[in-house]
Design a protein around this motif. Structure first.
Motif, mmCIF file in Angstrom:
data_model
loop_
_atom_site.group_PDB
_atom_site.id
_atom_site.type_symbol
_atom_site.label_atom_id
_atom_site.label_comp_id
_atom_site.label_asym_id
_atom_site.label_seq_id
_atom_site.Cartn_x
_atom_site.Cartn_y
_atom_site.Cartn_z
ATOM 1 N N ALA A 74 -12.726 -32.033 -89.584
ATOM 2 C CA ALA A 74 -13.556 -33.025 -88.914
ATOM 3 C C ALA A 74 -14.256 -32.475 -87.678
ATOM 4 O O ALA A 74 -14.736 -33.244 -86.842
ATOM 5 C CB ALA A 74 -12.707 -34.233 -88.527
ATOM 6 N N THR A 75 -14.303 -31.169 -87.548
ATOM 7 C CA THR A 75 -14.892 -30.544 -86.360
ATOM 8 C C THR A 75 -15.717 -29.323 -86.760
ATOM 9 O O THR A 75 -15.624 -28.831 -87.877
ATOM 10 C CB THR A 75 -13.804 -30.074 -85.376
ATOM 11 O OG1 THR A 75 -12.995 -29.085 -86.031
ATOM 12 C CG2 THR A 75 -12.941 -31.227 -84.905
ATOM 13 N N ILE A 76 -16.499 -28.848 -85.810
ATOM 14 C CA ILE A 76 -17.180 -27.562 -85.953
ATOM 15 C C ILE A 76 -16.477 -26.600 -85.021
ATOM 16 O O ILE A 76 -16.276 -26.893 -83.837
ATOM 17 C CB ILE A 76 -18.673 -27.662 -85.585
ATOM 18 C CG1 ILE A 76 -19.392 -28.632 -86.544
ATOM 19 C CG2 ILE A 76 -19.328 -26.276 -85.620
ATOM 20 C CD1 ILE A 76 -20.825 -28.924 -86.163
ATOM 21 N N GLN A 77 -16.070 -25.473 -85.554
ATOM 22 C CA GLN A 77 -15.435 -24.437 -84.753
ATOM 23 C C GLN A 77 -16.537 -23.501 -84.246
ATOM 24 O O GLN A 77 -17.379 -23.054 -85.030
ATOM 25 C CB GLN A 77 -14.435 -23.644 -85.597
ATOM 26 C CG GLN A 77 -13.403 -24.506 -86.299
ATOM 27 C CD GLN A 77 -12.505 -25.230 -85.334
ATOM 28 O OE1 GLN A 77 -11.910 -24.635 -84.457
ATOM 29 N NE2 GLN A 77 -12.419 -26.538 -85.500
ATOM 30 N N PHE A 78 -16.529 -23.217 -82.980
ATOM 31 C CA PHE A 78 -17.563 -22.387 -82.354
ATOM 32 C C PHE A 78 -16.883 -21.258 -81.589
ATOM 33 O O PHE A 78 -16.215 -21.493 -80.588
ATOM 34 C CB PHE A 78 -18.408 -23.269 -81.430
ATOM 35 C CG PHE A 78 -19.467 -22.574 -80.625
ATOM 36 C CD1 PHE A 78 -20.097 -21.417 -81.065
ATOM 37 C CD2 PHE A 78 -19.870 -23.105 -79.414
ATOM 38 C CE1 PHE A 78 -21.084 -20.803 -80.317
ATOM 39 C CE2 PHE A 78 -20.858 -22.508 -78.649
ATOM 40 C CZ PHE A 78 -21.469 -21.354 -79.109
ATOM 41 N N ILE A 79 -17.017 -20.058 -82.104
ATOM 42 C CA ILE A 79 -16.522 -18.869 -81.402
ATOM 43 C C ILE A 79 -17.695 -18.338 -80.586
ATOM 44 O O ILE A 79 -18.732 -17.974 -81.140
ATOM 45 C CB ILE A 79 -16.019 -17.782 -82.382
ATOM 46 C CG1 ILE A 79 -14.969 -18.349 -83.340
ATOM 47 C CG2 ILE A 79 -15.509 -16.568 -81.611
ATOM 48 C CD1 ILE A 79 -13.738 -18.895 -82.678
#
Length: 190
Positions: A74-79
């Protein structure tokens, strides 16, 4: 992306008033601290909307006294990128909506597509070539890849990152600071 590119991109994401940022997949309480300021989050940022998932589920990990996010669906992972000396690490986005509800998946994918469109509109690709400085440079052969590679079509470089890279011929891009393989551009700023 350079931190300046990330700031512009995140301002696009944050136009949606329900989007929040979470610093990392681990935090010290059952509910994560949230922000709308990209400067307040570290290397691993989670892009989340309580409209998609009212609460981020987290699992307590006693060995490190942290809570770990269990809501990748349910999220966007941003490295985020990191600049250390003459090296910039490449930033990345990821989603995994396979276990999300239809509505949540659609919202997360809409945000992710907004990011993709912005990147393709604002950034350039096919400008970075990869090389392994630990082996001799050679063209591609029947059983090996070229060193350096052909320009990478899958790596998109933001305008500030491109200016940073081309301002000094010794500057490189890497997947992480520890990796040997490095990306370079032969373009120079004018």
């Amino acid at each position: 992306m350079h931190p300046d590119d990330e700031a512009v991109l995140m301002s696009e994401v944050l136009r949606d008033p329900v989007v929040l940022l979470v610093d990392g997949p681990r935090w010290k309480s059952a509910a994560p601290p949230t922000t709308r300021n990209v400067a307040s989050v570290g290397y691993h940022c989670i892009i989340w909307s309580p409209e998609d998932l009212p609460k981020l589920p987290a699992e307590f990990i006693p060995s490190c006294n942290d809570w770990y996010c269990r809501a990748e669906h349910a999220t966007i992972q941003f490295i985020r990128c990191v600049i250390t000396g003459t090296v910039i690490t490449q930033g990345r986005f990821a989603i995994a909506t396979d276990q999300a509800s239809e509505k949540t998946a659609a919202n997360v994918e809409r945000r992710y597509n907004l990011l993709r469109r912005w990147i393709k509109k604002t950034c350039v690709n096919s400008v970075v070539r990869w090389r392994n400085p630990g082996i001799p440079e050679a063209p591609a052969g029947p059983n090996r890849s070229a060193n350096p590679s052909s320009p990478d079509r899958s790596l998109w470089v933001g305008p500030s990152a491109m200016n940073w890279l081309t301002a000094d011929a010794t500057r490189r891009i890497k997947i992480s600071p520890e990796t040997l393989v490095e990306g370079f551009t032969s373009q120079r700023s004018i």
